[in-house]
Write an enzyme that holds these catalytic residues in place. Structure first.
Site, mmCIF file in Angstrom:
data_model
loop_
_atom_site.group_PDB
_atom_site.id
_atom_site.type_symbol
_atom_site.label_atom_id
_atom_site.label_comp_id
_atom_site.label_asym_id
_atom_site.label_seq_id
_atom_site.Cartn_x
_atom_site.Cartn_y
_atom_site.Cartn_z
ATOM 1 N N LEU A 44 0.839 -1.250 0.124
ATOM 2 C CA LEU A 44 -0.077 0.048 0.082
ATOM 3 C C LEU A 44 0.820 1.081 -0.073
ATOM 4 C CD1 LEU A 44 -2.480 -1.139 2.600
ATOM 5 C CD2 LEU A 44 -2.897 -1.097 0.225
ATOM 6 N N SER A 45 0.202 2.360 -0.396
ATOM 7 C CA SER A 45 1.121 3.559 -0.432
ATOM 8 C C SER A 45 1.929 3.740 1.040
ATOM 9 C CB SER A 45 0.210 4.985 -0.673
ATOM 10 O OG SER A 45 -0.673 4.951 0.340
ATOM 11 N N GLU A 46 1.298 3.603 2.031
ATOM 12 C CA GLU A 46 2.044 3.371 3.538
ATOM 13 C C GLU A 46 1.364 2.544 4.153
ATOM 14 O OE1 GLU A 46 3.909 7.337 2.317
ATOM 15 O OE2 GLU A 46 1.608 6.701 2.257
ATOM 16 N N THR A 47 2.383 1.919 5.118
ATOM 17 C CA THR A 47 2.003 1.272 6.439
ATOM 18 C C THR A 47 2.675 1.899 7.563
ATOM 19 O OG1 THR A 47 2.435 -0.680 5.086
ATOM 20 C CG2 THR A 47 2.664 -1.027 7.474
ATOM 21 N N HIS A 77 -2.388 10.229 5.780
ATOM 22 C CA HIS A 77 -3.343 9.348 5.801
ATOM 23 C C HIS A 77 -3.422 8.301 6.764
ATOM 24 C CE1 HIS A 77 -1.194 6.847 3.026
ATOM 25 N NE2 HIS A 77 -2.319 5.991 3.199
#
Length: 268
Positions: A44-47, A77
């Site tokens: 995902l774009s960030e963890t 986010h």
């Protein structure tokens, strides 16, 4: 060893919209290479990873964020998603959460109607001639752009929401920026301003909704539009709504969250 994991769609009230973030509460920090491997696996774009602060610390949780390729200094986010998990899954009793991060102290508050309000820094920008890589990557880029030293991003202001929606940057060119991203923004037809964000060098071609870029966008548009309370939309395919407020050297960024999934990560 097993670790809990949650996935939350941030800056939306509906699943399959907004920006999905993985959230992993930890009892103690794992090695950096393990955190990076987990983020790459989640893809995902960030963890976001967080660890509870000590009784003597002046914060509640220490938070870090990883894209599939790198650790980043600030992420909105995934902070909002983490706060949702802390409030709703870890049953945090207070109405505020204090995070410690590489970008300093960050806060998240909860409103009575369950909007989450990020307390983020106001990040300064520097106007400069548009780098050749960016002008080659995006035909509509103006002669000058803004550089964000604290977050290694560039911001290009376009003429209209239609121009932002129509933009098709060359990701192979933008990748040459390395761990730097490009924000494009314009006055909005559906909000006070709109934006999109691209960071292929960090493993994210286009981020669906980027809270941290609003630490730059909100001060810029507040000055240009002459008011401190603004509604913003990130007009990616998934899209997201943000209620923003300039508060001196801080920026309030409010959004909703939609819970999608929880599970367990098993590692040897």
């Amino acid at each position: 060893m097993s670790y809990p994991i949650y996935q939350v769609d941030a800056f939306t009230s509906e699943i399959f919209k907004g920006n999905p973030a993985a959230v992993m509460p930890l009892e103690e920090w794992l090695p950096d290479e393990t955190l990076q491997a987990l983020a790459a696996e989640n893809n995902l774009s960030e963890t976001a990873f967080f660890v509870r602060g000590s009784d003597t610390s002046n914060y509640d949780f220490h938070i870090r964020w990883f894209t599939p390729g790198v650790e980043v200094p600030l992420c909105g986010h995934a902070t909002l998603a983490s706060a949702w998990v802390i409030f709703h899954k870890l049953h945090w009793p207070a109405e505020q959460i204090r995070f410690h991060s590489k970008s300093g102290p960050l806060g998240v508050g909860r409103t009575p109607d369950d909007w989450l309000v990020l307390d983020f820094p106001n990040l300064p920008i520097e106007e400069q001639e548009t780098p050749k890589i960016i002008s080659e990557a995006l035909d509509s880029t103006p002669r000058t752009v803004f550089y964000v030293p604290a977050d290694t991003n560039y911001m290009a202001v376009l003429e209209s929401e239609a121009a932002v929606l129509a933009a098709q940057p060359d990701m192979r060119k933008l990748m040459q920026l390395g761990n730097q991203g490009l924000i494009i923004t314009a006055p909005g037809e559906t909000a006070d301003f709109v934006s999109r964000y691209f960071a292929p060098g960090a493993g994210i071609d286009e981020d669906p909704v980027t809270g941290s870029t609003h630490s730059v966008l909100v001060p810029y548009w507040a000055k240009r539009l002459g008011r401190t309370r603004l509604e913003a939309r990130q007009v990616s395919a998934r899209g997201g709504l943000l209620h923003c407020e300039l508060k001196g050297d801080r920026v309030g960024i409010a959004g909703q969250a939609a819970f999608y999934m929880e599970g367990t990560v098993h590692m040897p």
